[in-house]
Design an enzyme around this catalytic site. Structure first.
Site, PDB file in Angstrom:
ATOM      1  N   LYS A  24       0.862  -1.183   0.000  1.00 10.54           N
ATOM      2  CA  LYS A  24       0.000   0.000   0.000  1.00 10.54           C
ATOM      3  C   LYS A  24       0.907   1.244   0.000  1.00 10.54           C
ATOM      4  O   LYS A  24       1.831   1.331   0.793  1.00 10.54           O
ATOM      5  CB  LYS A  24      -0.893  -0.016   1.250  1.00 10.54           C
ATOM      6  CG  LYS A  24      -2.067   0.906   1.210  1.00 10.54           C
ATOM      7  CD  LYS A  24      -3.040   0.545   2.347  1.00 10.54           C
ATOM      8  CE  LYS A  24      -4.307   1.386   2.281  1.00 10.54           C
ATOM      9  NZ  LYS A  24      -5.287   0.964   3.320  1.00 10.54           N
ATOM     10  N   GLU A  38     -19.075  -4.870  11.332  1.00 15.24           N
ATOM     11  CA  GLU A  38     -19.991  -4.072  12.160  1.00 15.24           C
ATOM     12  C   GLU A  38     -21.059  -4.946  12.807  1.00 15.24           C
ATOM     13  O   GLU A  38     -21.436  -4.700  13.960  1.00 15.24           O
ATOM     14  CB  GLU A  38     -20.655  -2.984  11.317  1.00 15.24           C
ATOM     15  CG  GLU A  38     -19.737  -1.834  10.912  1.00 15.24           C
ATOM     16  CD  GLU A  38     -18.862  -2.156   9.711  1.00 15.24           C
ATOM     17  OE1 GLU A  38     -19.005  -3.242   9.133  1.00 15.24           O
ATOM     18  OE2 GLU A  38     -18.029  -1.305   9.355  1.00 15.24           O
ATOM     19  N   ARG A  66     -24.921  -1.506   8.442  1.00 12.14           N
ATOM     20  CA  ARG A  66     -24.608  -2.931   8.324  1.00 12.14           C
ATOM     21  C   ARG A  66     -25.125  -3.725   9.520  1.00 12.14           C
ATOM     22  O   ARG A  66     -25.271  -4.944   9.440  1.00 12.14           O
ATOM     23  CB  ARG A  66     -23.072  -3.127   8.237  1.00 12.14           C
ATOM     24  CG  ARG A  66     -22.501  -2.978   6.861  1.00 12.14           C
ATOM     25  CD  ARG A  66     -22.798  -4.204   6.028  1.00 12.14           C
ATOM     26  NE  ARG A  66     -22.453  -4.038   4.636  1.00 12.14           N
ATOM     27  CZ  ARG A  66     -21.232  -4.260   4.155  1.00 12.14           C
ATOM     28  NH1 ARG A  66     -20.240  -4.608   4.945  1.00 12.14           N
ATOM     29  NH2 ARG A  66     -21.002  -4.101   2.860  1.00 12.14           N
TER      30      ARG A  66
END
Ligand code: TPP
Ligand code: DXP
Ligand code: MG
Length: 630
Positions: free
Chosen positions: A280, A366, A394
């Site tokens: 990344k 979540e 969610r």
């Protein structure tokens, strides 16, 4: 320059590996030059330059379906699919979205923004293809962070069982927004680091290739050896166990290898998972070395990687929440903090350092976070689940089924409540009032400023049942902070200005109170002085005040940065109707019944008519009769 002649994926099909490598360098430079100006998701896109080039070289979009998970890493995909000229408008109002959007391009197969949806969408595309007898490849590109989302496993469970031809490319950079967490992350680390496995596998592969035309029997025997070696050597082979052919792990910046392995993946019958290792922030040293790998950045100086110094007028609401929780946690050991892979965004990073045993980052999960909080509450803890409004969507059933039915003391610290701006439709935090207000036992409050937020967190942790405290993205109003905490009486609003005209502005949250105060200044110039109320609570409402306002025959203008459907304005109308009070003259100002696109928050509020001028207009609708009566 190769990039300037790339306007569609077909333009890279004829490129040699050397040209593809040069193209990767040009795209990386393009990302650095454009995102340093626009801001956006920088680290994730630097990490997938070679992968995206290889995907578009091997597959034929839009015939083949490339589906991105979260989609914050789809800038390279957008560059290769004819949208590079639009990058100066990235995440700007009416400009290029920061996420794939089907309305934006035929190459964008699925609108995304929330994690862990790509494999389910891929399953849908693949099974439709098979039902219709069509031929095309379906590829889901999912990060290691998104792979901690339960939906990803629901989808793999289904696809593995069906044996459907789907290619899952797992982009493993060991990062979510923060370093990735969980057993899945540890498992991927084993796969990544199993060098012995890699050497054994390559030896066996070489042997198979080296012995010319060996009989099938020997080849199959060796294949079995390879598989058993792989099975024995690589812990679990989780993906193969559920019906996926696992390929990799391979270097996700090695274009020839990516081309070869993606071609291999195309040949495999049934579900395939290609494990790709990337970095990344690759190619921009400051990002590679940053703790968050420049996941999401504001405009920055390319030479230094520094954003222009901006003197904050007030602390971020997230940090006020985090600091408040740390203060309270010192006094109450029952307090624990939970995040679903958003420690920094929710202001919990310092809490995690100070209370490592009472901090839980559960990954992008979540639903689990909410029910985990319920379990903690049942066992006598005081869990605080810090979550962006949009991501709490969610866990709606968990809020109802696991927390509110049992009336458990769980505090939802709902960050990014209201418009968030640049992330657009998938991230605006504008539905939580509507979806929480309908749930029995839930208390919903929103402060007028950062000082009142502290008192609300303190108050919420004293309640016996579930409480949602919602607050916006960004900086507070620059008010002074009280020394001592105080408990806010549940359901009690605050009259900010009495006024002397028969109209009341009932505003919720700091942004809407600021708009209302601007409206009041404009009205004062015309001699009109409405009442202004800081509503503080959507549930329960301040019934005493509402009855008083009705008794005075006031016109009411409610102001909320949330959808009007099911919002505070509706709650007030329902309150009057349920109390047999009819003919209330009420105008609910809020967001319309449509999804709000990306742009700055002020532009978006302007675009939907949530402005001081609109409040003035609605206040002035007082009928002359009412004015005479005042
Ligand atoms: C349901 C949901 N929760 C939280 C987020 C916030 N979020 C955006 S990107 C991200 C990390 C994604 O990690 P990964 O999939 O590995 O992609 P990478 O950034 O590493 O390329 C998170 C947590 C989200 N988009 N969706
Ligand atoms: C892609 C994603 O969902 C996150 O990166 C999100 O964009 C973060 O939002 P904030 O910038 O408000 O923390
Ligand atoms: Mg990742």
């Amino acid at each position: 320059m190769l990039l300037e002649n790339v306007n569609s994926p077909s333009d890279i099909k004829r490129m040699s590996v050397q040209e593809l490598k040069r193209l990767a360098d040009e795209i990386r430079q393009f990302l650095i030059e454009t995102i340093s100006v626009t801001g956006g998701h920088f680290g994730p896109n630097l990490g997938v330059v070679e992968l995206t080039i290889a995907l578009h070289h091997v597959f034929d979009s839009p015939k083949d379906k490339l589906i991105w998970d979260v989609g914050h890493q789809a800038y390279v995909h957008k560059i290769l699919t004819g949208r590079k000229e639009l990058f100066p408008t990235l995440r700007k109002y009416k400009g290029l979205s920061g996420f794939p959007k089907r309305k934006e391009s035929e190459h964008d197969m699925f609108d995304v923004g929330h994690a862990a949806t790509s494999i389910s969408a891929a399953a849908g595309y693949a099974m439709a293809r098979d039902l219709k007898g069509e031929q095309y490849h379906v590829v889901a590109v999912i990060g290691d962070g998104a792979m901690t989302g339960g939906m990803a496993f629901e989808a793999m469970n289904h696809i593995g069982h069906m044996g459907t031809d789907v290619i899952v490319v797992l982009n493993d950079n060991e990062m979510s927004i923060a370093p990735n967490v969980g057993a899945m992350s540890n498992y991927l680390a084993k796969l990544r680091n199993h060098s012995h496995y890699k050497s054994v596998k390559s030896e066996v592969a070489n042997l198979l290739h080296k012995v010319p035309s060996i009989g099938d029997r020997v080849a199959k025997a060796l294949e079995r050896v390879k598989d058993s070696v792989k099975y024995l050597m690589v812990p679990g082979m989780l993906f193969e166990e559920i019906g996926f052919t696992y390929l990799g792990p391979i270097d996700g910046h090695n274009i020839p290898l990516l081309l070869e392995m993606l071609e291999q993946a195309k040949q495999v019958k049934g579900p395939v998972l290609l494990h790709v290792i990337t970095k990344k922030g690759k190619g921009y040293a400051v990002a590679e070395e940053a703790p968050d790998k420049f996941h999401g950045v504001n405009p920055f100086n390319i030479e230094t990687g520094q954003a222009p110094k901006v003197v904050a007028k007030a602390p971020q609401y997230s940090n006020v929440f985090g600091d408040t929780l740390r203060t309270l946690a010192k006094e109450d050991e029952r307090i624990v903090a939970i995040t679903a892979a958003m420690p920094s965004g929710t202001g919990l990073s310092k809490f995690a350092v100070e209370f490592p045993d009472r901090f839980f980052d559960v990954g992008i999960a979540e639903q689990h976070a909410a029910t985990f909080a319920a379990g903690l509450a049942c066992a006598g803890m005081r869990p605080v689940f810090a979550v962006y409004s949009t991501f709490l969507q969610r866990a709606y059933d968990q809020v109802i089924h696991d927390i509110c039915i049992q009336n458990l003391p769980v505090v939802f610290a709902i960050d990014r409540a209201g418009l968030v701006g640049a992330d657009g439709e998938t991230h605006q935090g504008v539905f939580d009032i509507s979806f929480l207000r309908a749930v029995p036992n839930m208390t919903i409050m929103m402060p007028k400023d950062e000082n009142e937020l502290r008192h609300m967190i303190y108050t919420a942790l004293q309640q016996p049942g579930p409480v949602a405290v919602r607050y916006p993205r960004g900086e507070g109003r620059g008010v002074s902070m009280d020394e001592a905490f105080r408990t806010i009486p549940i359901g009690k609003a605050e009259i900010l200005r009495e006024g002397n005209d028969p109209v009341a502005i009932l505003a919720l949250g700091p942004g809407m109170i600021e708009l209302s105060e601007r409206a009041i200044d404009l009205l004062a110039a015309e001699g009109i002085r409405p009442m202004l109320v800081n509503m503080r609570f959507v549930k329960p409402l301040d019934s005493e005040l509402l009855l008083e306002i009705a008794a005075r025959g006031y016109r009411i203008v409610t102001v909320e940065e949330a959808v009007v459907s099911g919002g505070m304005g509706g709650a007030i109308l329902e309150f009057y109707a349920q109390n047999g009070i009819h003919g209330i003259d009420l105008c609910p100002i809020g967001l319309p019944d449509r999804f709000i696109e990306h742009g700055s928050v002020n532009q978006l509020l302007e675009s939907v008519g949530v402005t001081a001028e609109r409040i003035v207009e609605e206040v002035k609708m007082i009928t002359p009769r009412k004015r005479q009566r005042a």
